[in-house]
Design a protein around this motif. Structure first.
Motif, short mmCIF file in Angstrom:
data_model
loop_
_atom_site.label_atom_id
_atom_site.label_comp_id
_atom_site.label_asym_id
_atom_site.label_seq_id
_atom_site.Cartn_x
_atom_site.Cartn_y
_atom_site.Cartn_z
N GLU A 188 -21.70 -30.97 35.62
CA GLU A 188 -21.57 -30.20 34.38
C GLU A 188 -22.61 -29.09 34.32
O GLU A 188 -22.31 -27.96 33.90
N GLU A 189 -23.82 -29.38 34.76
CA GLU A 189 -24.88 -28.36 34.76
C GLU A 189 -24.59 -27.27 35.78
O GLU A 189 -24.87 -26.09 35.54
N ASP A 231 -19.63 -33.40 45.82
CA ASP A 231 -19.83 -32.45 44.72
C ASP A 231 -19.60 -31.02 45.17
O ASP A 231 -19.09 -30.19 44.40
N SER A 286 -26.41 -32.07 37.54
CA SER A 286 -25.10 -32.72 37.44
C SER A 286 -24.00 -31.69 37.67
O SER A 286 -24.24 -30.47 37.65
#
Length: 201
Positions: A49-50, A80, A47
């Motif tokens: 966040e990761e 992304d 993700s």
């Protein structure tokens, strides 16, 4: 799960194992890594966040650049890539950011994404691999077919030079000299730089 990994003096970003090509010569057909230590096969895609958390563990001042390149095509997660690139530029504006790509981003995203790279991507390195659609498709086996993929790559490069400071077509050094020179001419016609890179066995 390896999200970022060191290769030479740069920090590479491994976002996906998906690709619009199935290149016959791809290094991932033979190895699980490119640096001898980090397995680049993902059990799932990380993700945002990761990805950010993984970057937070790194001292970015150590690296000559950040490169979006792993065991897949970065443009499969183009949106992304741009989010992370902008976030990195906020943290360290002078850190060069490069995308290593097959040049099919506009085909993958079904829109012209080149304007979105302005101000956050410093270099786009596109693997050209062949001097015509037939040879390209034989080598790279694009899901879009040779004609569409090859023309899409040239169009992407010609558009990208308007928004990215450095756009480069690259080929591997094991190609016959005549084919390398034909690819060099294509790069000149598209207004981009040209590089012959070492073939990774």
């Amino acid at each position: 799960m390896t999200i970022t990994y060191e290769y030479y003096h740069s920090l590479y970003v491994n976002l996906t194992n998906r690709c619009s090509n199935a290149c016959t010569f791809c290094v991932r057909n033979k190895h699980d890594d490119v640096n001898g230590k980090d397995n680049l096969w993902l059990e799932r895609e990380p993700s945002l966040e990761e990805i950010k958390a993984d970057f937070e563990k790194r001292d970015l001042s150590k690296y000559a650049s950040v490169v979006f390149c792993g065991y897949g095509e970065p443009a499969m997660r183009f949106d992304d890539v741009i989010v992370i690139a902008k976030w990195l530029k906020e943290k360290q504006p002078d850190l060069p950011i490069r995308i290593n790509t097959n040049g099919q981003a506009n085909l993958i995203c079904k829109r012209d994404v080149t304007p979105e790279m302005a101000g956050c991507i410093d270099c786009v390195s596109i693997s050209l691999n062949a001097e015509n659609p037939e040879k390209y498709q034989k080598l790279c086996q694009s899901e879009f077919g040779g004609e569409t993929a090859f023309s899409g790559i040239l169009d992407f490069a010609a558009r990208a030079v308007k928004y990215v400071p450095e756009v480069v077509f690259s080929v591997v050094d094991i190609m016959p000299e005549a084919e390398i020179e034909a690819c060099r001419k294509i790069a000149q016609d598209c207004g981009v730089k040209f590089r012959v890179r070492e073939f990774i066995k």
